[in-house]
Design an enzyme around this catalytic site. Structure first.
Site: not given
Ligand code: COA
Length: 371
Positions: A85, A324
């Protein structure tokens, strides 16, 4: 810096879900925006540096230097940089070195990532490439899991409550309300953060930066000038595996990069008016402001409990609300910082971009010279 390096243009795509756009489209859009902002044409670019982490996994595409170079009529020499990242900051640092050495005079640095074409599980697996595949990954950790552990330990050591941690993401979402490039532009009250679905105890969905597509580009030059100079560009590294760290509630790479950056810019941290920090998870933001020296250990959250902290923190909305697309983030931070310095009339702003659990960290200090 050994030479004056000017940020002569920058731009980005909106971060979000861009199913109808390819990696090439996103990179092209960011380059076009940066060129539009710069006093030069595409023919003035004598090198292209592309930051990308996981395109082989998410898009089946490698060879991104040449791919982006082919957007230019004269196919300038190109290379790709990867540091998880922190790829964006490391690409900017690489550009600074090439400019200082005189190998290039005007470089476009492009960060691009397209993560939403595959499932969240596949993205989580690809992102685990930033962790230690022998020592940390085999126990089933993901990055939300790693930062869940870090949050748990931090709460134990400093008695941080779940309710106080809520202020971090809530502030970042509030800041993004006025950022047209942010993935999420909605106010989220603090109490809603811990009411969102659990992801990796104690972290909930709204503690996590999202999965995003997007690109950002900066044009750096030693021969064309602007009102924004790169006052410092510094990197530091640490053990990739958490098992080799003395502590997981502080990241020494941030501290080392910060000391070197302040020395290079020849300023005190009190001169810094704006911060863009790497809030991949809410707890990371708390640790970062402490490691950067703006709060005592255990007290970082206090800055988030103030209406207008000094320096400002992630006025753009940060990774949490802007999105991100991993390798684009470090370049987008610099793009945002230039805007913040011009709008506020402040002199110094600082960006901190890290990879993994801060095994690589890049810090850039920007100076607004017309203050
Ligand atoms: N913040 C706000 N909203 C979020 C979100 C987040 N982090 N992640 C997903 N959403 C929203 C989506 O837009 C979607 O909204 P909608 O229904 O209105 O379209 C809903 O939540 C469901 O999204 P979905 O993609 O099914 O979520 P998910 O459960 O598959 O993923 C996380 C959620 C938190 C697991 C994912 O965002 C994630 O893995 N984040 C971390 C990424 C990471 O590790 N980056 C590297 C950092 S070192």
């Amino acid at each position: 810096m050994n030479k004056d390096i000017f940020l002569i243009g920058s731009g980005q795509t909106r971060f979000g879900e861009w199913w109808e756009k390819s990696l090439r489209d996103l990179a092209g859009e960011a380059v076009e925006a940066a060129l539009k902002d710069a006093p030069c044409t595409s023919l003035d670019i004598d090198m292209v540096i592309v930051a990308n982490m996981i395109a082989e996994r998410t898009n089946g595409q490698a060879h991104l230097g040449a791919l982006v170079s082919s957007l230019f009529p004269h196919n300038p020499p190109a290379l790709r940089v990867e540091s998880a990242c922190a790829s964006g900051a490391v690409a900017l640092h690489t550009a600074c070195g090439l400019l200082e050495s005189g190998r290039a005079q005007t470089i476009v640095v492009v960060g691009v990532e397209k993560m939403t074409d595959v499932s969240t599980e596949e993205v989580a697996d690809a992102l685990m490439g930033a962790a230690d595949s022998e020592k940390d990954a085999p126990c089933g950790l993901t990055f939300p899991g790693i930062f869940g552990l870090i949050a748990k330990r931090y709460m134990h050591e400093y008695h941080l409550t779940r309710e106080r941690l809520n202020h971090v993401s809530s502030a970042h979402h509030r800041n993004a309300l006025h950022n047209p490039f942010a993935q999420f532009r909605k106010e989220i009250p603090a109490e809603h953060i811990s009411q969102s679905p659990a992801v990796a105890d104690p972290l909930c969905m709204l503690d996590c930066s999202p999965v995003s597509d997007g690109a950002a580009a900066c044009i750096l030059s030693t021969v064309k000038e602007s009102d924004i100079k790169i006052a410092a560009s510094q990197l530091a590294s640490d053990a990739v595996s958490l098992t080799e760290r003395a502590t997981i509630t502080s990241f020494p790479a941030t501290k080392r990069a910060m000391e070197k950056a302040l020395a290079e810019a020849d300023i005190d941290r009190k001169s810094v008016s704006h911060l863009e920090i790497h809030d991949c998870f809410s707890i990371a933001a708390v640790i970062n402001v402490e490691d950067l020296g703006f709060a005592e250990p255990g007290k970082g959250v206090e800055l988030y409990e103030q209406a207008d902290p000094v320096p400002s923190i992630n006025a753009s909305g940060g990774l949490k609300a802007c999105g991100h697309p991993v390798a684009a983030t470090g370049i987008k931070q610099v793009t945002d910082m230039a805007k913040q310095l011009r709008t506020s009339g402040s002199r110094f702003g600082l960006t901190q971009n890290f990879g993994g659990a801060c095994a690589s960290c890049g810090i850039h200090i920007l100076e607004h010279t017309h203050v």
